[in-house]
Design a protein around this motif. Structure first.
Motif, PDB file in Angstrom:
ATOM      1  N   ALA A 197     -67.170 -88.205 -89.373  1.00  0.00           N
ATOM      2  CA  ALA A 197     -67.526 -87.030 -90.179  1.00  0.00           C
ATOM      3  C   ALA A 197     -67.784 -85.817 -89.276  1.00  0.00           C
ATOM      4  O   ALA A 197     -67.342 -84.705 -89.575  1.00  0.00           O
ATOM      5  CB  ALA A 197     -68.756 -87.339 -91.032  1.00  0.00           C
ATOM      6  N   ASP A 198     -68.478 -86.028 -88.151  1.00  0.00           N
ATOM      7  CA  ASP A 198     -68.742 -84.924 -87.213  1.00  0.00           C
ATOM      8  C   ASP A 198     -67.441 -84.341 -86.659  1.00  0.00           C
ATOM      9  O   ASP A 198     -67.309 -83.121 -86.505  1.00  0.00           O
ATOM     10  CB  ASP A 198     -69.580 -85.427 -86.017  1.00  0.00           C
ATOM     11  CG  ASP A 198     -71.077 -85.427 -86.321  1.00  0.00           C
ATOM     12  OD1 ASP A 198     -71.481 -84.882 -87.370  1.00  0.00           O
ATOM     13  OD2 ASP A 198     -71.847 -85.962 -85.499  1.00  0.00           O
TER      14      ASP A 198
ATOM     15  N   PHE B  24     -69.293 -86.878 -96.925  1.00  0.00           N
ATOM     16  CA  PHE B  24     -69.174 -88.138 -96.237  1.00  0.00           C
ATOM     17  C   PHE B  24     -70.521 -88.575 -95.640  1.00  0.00           C
ATOM     18  O   PHE B  24     -70.806 -89.766 -95.549  1.00  0.00           O
ATOM     19  CB  PHE B  24     -68.116 -87.976 -95.143  1.00  0.00           C
ATOM     20  CG  PHE B  24     -67.552 -89.277 -94.648  1.00  0.00           C
ATOM     21  CD1 PHE B  24     -66.896 -90.136 -95.522  1.00  0.00           C
ATOM     22  CD2 PHE B  24     -67.676 -89.657 -93.320  1.00  0.00           C
ATOM     23  CE1 PHE B  24     -66.386 -91.341 -95.065  1.00  0.00           C
ATOM     24  CE2 PHE B  24     -67.169 -90.861 -92.862  1.00  0.00           C
ATOM     25  CZ  PHE B  24     -66.523 -91.696 -93.741  1.00  0.00           C
ATOM     26  N   TYR B  25     -71.366 -87.610 -95.260  1.00  0.00           N
ATOM     27  CA  TYR B  25     -72.663 -87.955 -94.663  1.00  0.00           C
ATOM     28  C   TYR B  25     -73.570 -88.709 -95.634  1.00  0.00           C
ATOM     29  O   TYR B  25     -74.102 -89.756 -95.283  1.00  0.00           O
ATOM     30  CB  TYR B  25     -73.379 -86.711 -94.121  1.00  0.00           C
ATOM     31  CG  TYR B  25     -72.692 -86.073 -92.940  1.00  0.00           C
ATOM     32  CD1 TYR B  25     -72.900 -86.531 -91.644  1.00  0.00           C
ATOM     33  CD2 TYR B  25     -71.829 -85.009 -93.114  1.00  0.00           C
ATOM     34  CE1 TYR B  25     -72.264 -85.952 -90.559  1.00  0.00           C
ATOM     35  CE2 TYR B  25     -71.189 -84.421 -92.029  1.00  0.00           C
ATOM     36  CZ  TYR B  25     -71.408 -84.893 -90.759  1.00  0.00           C
ATOM     37  OH  TYR B  25     -70.769 -84.319 -89.695  1.00  0.00           O
TER      38      TYR B  25
ATOM     39  N   ILE C 228     -62.684 -78.639 -96.500  1.00  0.00           N
ATOM     40  CA  ILE C 228     -62.996 -79.543 -95.379  1.00  0.00           C
ATOM     41  C   ILE C 228     -64.506 -79.653 -95.216  1.00  0.00           C
ATOM     42  O   ILE C 228     -65.062 -80.734 -95.014  1.00  0.00           O
ATOM     43  CB  ILE C 228     -62.364 -79.033 -94.068  1.00  0.00           C
ATOM     44  CG1 ILE C 228     -60.857 -79.253 -94.107  1.00  0.00           C
ATOM     45  CG2 ILE C 228     -62.959 -79.754 -92.847  1.00  0.00           C
ATOM     46  CD1 ILE C 228     -60.152 -78.809 -92.856  1.00  0.00           C
TER      47      ILE C 228
ATOM     48  N   TYR D  97     -70.679 -91.495 -89.054  1.00  0.00           N
ATOM     49  CA  TYR D  97     -71.165 -90.159 -88.713  1.00  0.00           C
ATOM     50  C   TYR D  97     -70.268 -89.488 -87.668  1.00  0.00           C
ATOM     51  O   TYR D  97     -70.058 -88.278 -87.702  1.00  0.00           O
ATOM     52  CB  TYR D  97     -72.603 -90.229 -88.169  1.00  0.00           C
ATOM     53  CG  TYR D  97     -73.690 -90.382 -89.208  1.00  0.00           C
ATOM     54  CD1 TYR D  97     -73.512 -89.948 -90.514  1.00  0.00           C
ATOM     55  CD2 TYR D  97     -74.927 -90.935 -88.881  1.00  0.00           C
ATOM     56  CE1 TYR D  97     -74.528 -90.074 -91.460  1.00  0.00           C
ATOM     57  CE2 TYR D  97     -75.950 -91.063 -89.812  1.00  0.00           C
ATOM     58  CZ  TYR D  97     -75.746 -90.629 -91.107  1.00  0.00           C
ATOM     59  OH  TYR D  97     -76.750 -90.740 -92.022  1.00  0.00           O
TER      60      TYR D  97
ATOM     61  N   PHE E 271     -62.447 -78.500 -88.764  1.00  0.00           N
ATOM     62  CA  PHE E 271     -62.911 -77.267 -89.398  1.00  0.00           C
ATOM     63  C   PHE E 271     -62.834 -76.095 -88.416  1.00  0.00           C
ATOM     64  O   PHE E 271     -62.381 -75.007 -88.763  1.00  0.00           O
ATOM     65  CB  PHE E 271     -64.351 -77.468 -89.891  1.00  0.00           C
ATOM     66  CG  PHE E 271     -64.978 -76.251 -90.496  1.00  0.00           C
ATOM     67  CD1 PHE E 271     -64.623 -75.829 -91.769  1.00  0.00           C
ATOM     68  CD2 PHE E 271     -65.941 -75.523 -89.804  1.00  0.00           C
ATOM     69  CE1 PHE E 271     -65.208 -74.709 -92.341  1.00  0.00           C
ATOM     70  CE2 PHE E 271     -66.534 -74.401 -90.366  1.00  0.00           C
ATOM     71  CZ  PHE E 271     -66.166 -73.989 -91.632  1.00  0.00           C
TER      72      PHE E 271
ATOM     73  N   SER F 258     -66.096 -83.191 -95.849  1.00  0.00           N
ATOM     74  CA  SER F 258     -66.647 -83.879 -94.678  1.00  0.00           C
ATOM     75  C   SER F 258     -68.161 -84.028 -94.829  1.00  0.00           C
ATOM     76  O   SER F 258     -68.726 -85.037 -94.435  1.00  0.00           O
ATOM     77  CB  SER F 258     -66.278 -83.156 -93.385  1.00  0.00           C
ATOM     78  OG  SER F 258     -66.859 -81.874 -93.338  1.00  0.00           O
ATOM     79  N   TRP F 259     -68.820 -83.046 -95.438  1.00  0.00           N
ATOM     80  CA  TRP F 259     -70.265 -83.159 -95.632  1.00  0.00           C
ATOM     81  C   TRP F 259     -70.615 -84.189 -96.694  1.00  0.00           C
ATOM     82  O   TRP F 259     -71.690 -84.799 -96.630  1.00  0.00           O
ATOM     83  CB  TRP F 259     -70.869 -81.797 -95.988  1.00  0.00           C
ATOM     84  CG  TRP F 259     -70.861 -80.854 -94.840  1.00  0.00           C
ATOM     85  CD1 TRP F 259     -70.146 -80.990 -93.671  1.00  0.00           C
ATOM     86  CD2 TRP F 259     -71.586 -79.647 -94.723  1.00  0.00           C
ATOM     87  NE1 TRP F 259     -70.385 -79.932 -92.857  1.00  0.00           N
ATOM     88  CE2 TRP F 259     -71.259 -79.086 -93.470  1.00  0.00           C
ATOM     89  CE3 TRP F 259     -72.475 -78.967 -95.556  1.00  0.00           C
ATOM     90  CZ2 TRP F 259     -71.797 -77.883 -93.031  1.00  0.00           C
ATOM     91  CZ3 TRP F 259     -73.005 -77.775 -95.119  1.00  0.00           C
ATOM     92  CH2 TRP F 259     -72.670 -77.237 -93.870  1.00  0.00           C
TER      93      TRP F 259
ATOM     94  N   VAL G  71     -64.472 -84.319 -88.026  1.00  0.00           N
ATOM     95  CA  VAL G  71     -63.768 -83.534 -89.047  1.00  0.00           C
ATOM     96  C   VAL G  71     -64.512 -82.222 -89.300  1.00  0.00           C
ATOM     97  O   VAL G  71     -63.925 -81.143 -89.313  1.00  0.00           O
ATOM     98  CB  VAL G  71     -63.617 -84.344 -90.353  1.00  0.00           C
ATOM     99  CG1 VAL G  71     -62.999 -83.480 -91.450  1.00  0.00           C
ATOM    100  CG2 VAL G  71     -62.768 -85.582 -90.111  1.00  0.00           C
ATOM    101  N   ALA G  72     -65.844 -82.322 -89.475  1.00  0.00           N
ATOM    102  CA  ALA G  72     -66.629 -81.143 -89.857  1.00  0.00           C
ATOM    103  C   ALA G  72     -66.671 -80.100 -88.744  1.00  0.00           C
ATOM    104  O   ALA G  72     -66.800 -78.911 -89.020  1.00  0.00           O
ATOM    105  CB  ALA G  72     -68.052 -81.560 -90.225  1.00  0.00           C
ATOM    106  N   LYS G  73     -66.580 -80.519 -87.485  1.00  0.00           N
ATOM    107  CA  LYS G  73     -66.747 -79.561 -86.392  1.00  0.00           C
ATOM    108  C   LYS G  73     -65.425 -79.210 -85.714  1.00  0.00           C
ATOM    109  O   LYS G  73     -65.169 -78.039 -85.432  1.00  0.00           O
ATOM    110  CB  LYS G  73     -67.738 -80.119 -85.359  1.00  0.00           C
ATOM    111  CG  LYS G  73     -69.147 -80.270 -85.927  1.00  0.00           C
ATOM    112  CD  LYS G  73     -70.067 -80.949 -84.924  1.00  0.00           C
ATOM    113  CE  LYS G  73     -71.521 -80.787 -85.279  1.00  0.00           C
ATOM    114  NZ  LYS G  73     -72.046 -81.847 -86.145  1.00  0.00           N
TER     115      LYS G  73
END
Lengths: 249, 249
Positions: B224-225, B195-196, B188, B221, B232, B192-193, B227-229
């Motif tokens: 992506a944020d 994606f940035y 993930i 963004y 995750f 997800s990163w 998903v990443a935060k």
């Protein structure tokens, strides 16, 4: 769109009622966390998250309503700034999946069953909301609203089916002193959710003018939200408390 | 720059969704602290810090967006006040190192290994963000954006290498019922990163006009944020709960 002063005030006050009720419910659930055993804590945490997210969106809607109209000397004038309908949909997109997840969590199924049901029901709920949105923003009473509204009924029917057929066996396996509450919970869910399509399609069947239609929609959704999130949440909390007591006894 | 009303609203609603989701996630993690053993509490605290910091920055971006444009009667006009792009970079500068640290903490490596990995990965993450920033504020689609974007890929590749090669041995040593989740967590993170940079370079390959480019960047963004935060973070929380249960059993 023309709004009477009474309509304008009624919607404003409905939003304010929503803010107070959702934030108070959030505190009620979280302050009650110490009354449930570890196994049910996540269900109660999620129950409070739903009302927290709703409280946030009612605050935004309250402000957006204030930006959209001015009411001076009893005359309501549109400022040209649009009332942001999307707050409701963003709210539902987050809270409706969580409402199903709190029901699943409080049933304490096996781990794999919990994950599977949470993904299927939560996903269907998110899809249902996403499909309703294009119809809501289409503006008026037209075939676009009808089409997207009809499409969003498909995941809705899947959820109703799962709640009444798919979960029946799991409910039958629960302790008898919570079976009645679980049954009430799923009925509240289905009945309060059935209210949303009624509001959504109300402007078609009632031939309302713009101001009446918007008032019916905003006040109707607020009542439905209060039942679906606060009343439903209290039942979930009661189930969690009772199951915790059962297991201690 | 020209924005349509739809683009303006979409970005606004994406920011509002971010505020609700990040603040709700923060409360979810911290209210769940009692469900994890002492050894994993710091991982869960840091997981909530990441979403808390993100929630703060999304509040700022929401307000900055409102200051930068007015939308009256469906027409969006720039006020001349710049939308502050730096909030995202300040957010990432703080949260991206913390995201790697929460992954390291939940693995419960030896103390020296934890410190070493946290400094190396956290430092690389901070450098990655700092190098991306001059490109983002260069304004448009030009060689400055390309150059700094390319430079910031170097620490990114170091992080990917460390996650997949450097941490493999440590993951193999974990209990088998969390190995799958740890694997999901690093995937993930990397996906997800990835994606940035896609969003960062999107305006180059898609030949979008100003309004479209900005909408793609802000909404991209935001997704992506989330998903990443949040996604995750939920995985990290699940790992912490499961490892706590393993150790109790």
């Amino acid at each position: 769109m023309e709004l009477t002063f009474g309509q304008y005030e009624l919607v404003y006050n409905a939003f304010s009622l929503g803010i107070a009720a959702f934030l108070a419910a959030t505190l009620f659930f979280w302050l009650g966390l110490s009354q449930v055993s570890d196994k049910y804590k996540m269900a109660v945490v999620v129950t409070g998250l739903v009302t927290f997210i709703a409280g946030y969106h009612y605050l935004r809607m309250f402000d957006s309503w204030g930006d959209a109209y001015t009411a001076v000397d009893g005359v309501v004038t549109s400022t040209g700034v649009a009332f942001n309908v999307a707050y409701r949909y963003v709210d539902w997109f987050l809270t409706v999946p969580l409402l199903l997840i709190e029901l699943i969590l409080v049933m304490s199924l096996t781990r794999s069953e919990t994950v599977r049901k949470a993904i299927l029901l939560g996903g269907a709920a998110a899809l249902m909301i996403a499909l309703g949105y294009p119809g809501e923003v289409s503006g008026g009473i037209d075939s676009t609203r009808l089409l997207w509204g009809a499409l969003s009924m498909i995941p809705f029917l899947y959820i109703v089916y799962t709640l009444f057929i798919g979960l029946s066996e799991s409910i039958a396996r629960q302790h008898e002193n919570v079976r009645g509450l679980l049954n009430t919970a799923r009925w509240i869910l289905v009945l309060s959710w059935s209210f949303y399509p009624v509001v959504y399609f109300a402007p078609f069947v009632m031939s309302l003018d713009g101001g009446q239609a918007q008032t019916v929609i905003e006040v109707g959704y607020t009542v439905a939200d209060l039942v679906a999130k606060v009343v439903f949440g209290v039942i979930i909390f009661m189930i969690a408390v009772r199951k915790s007591q059962n297991e201690k006894a």
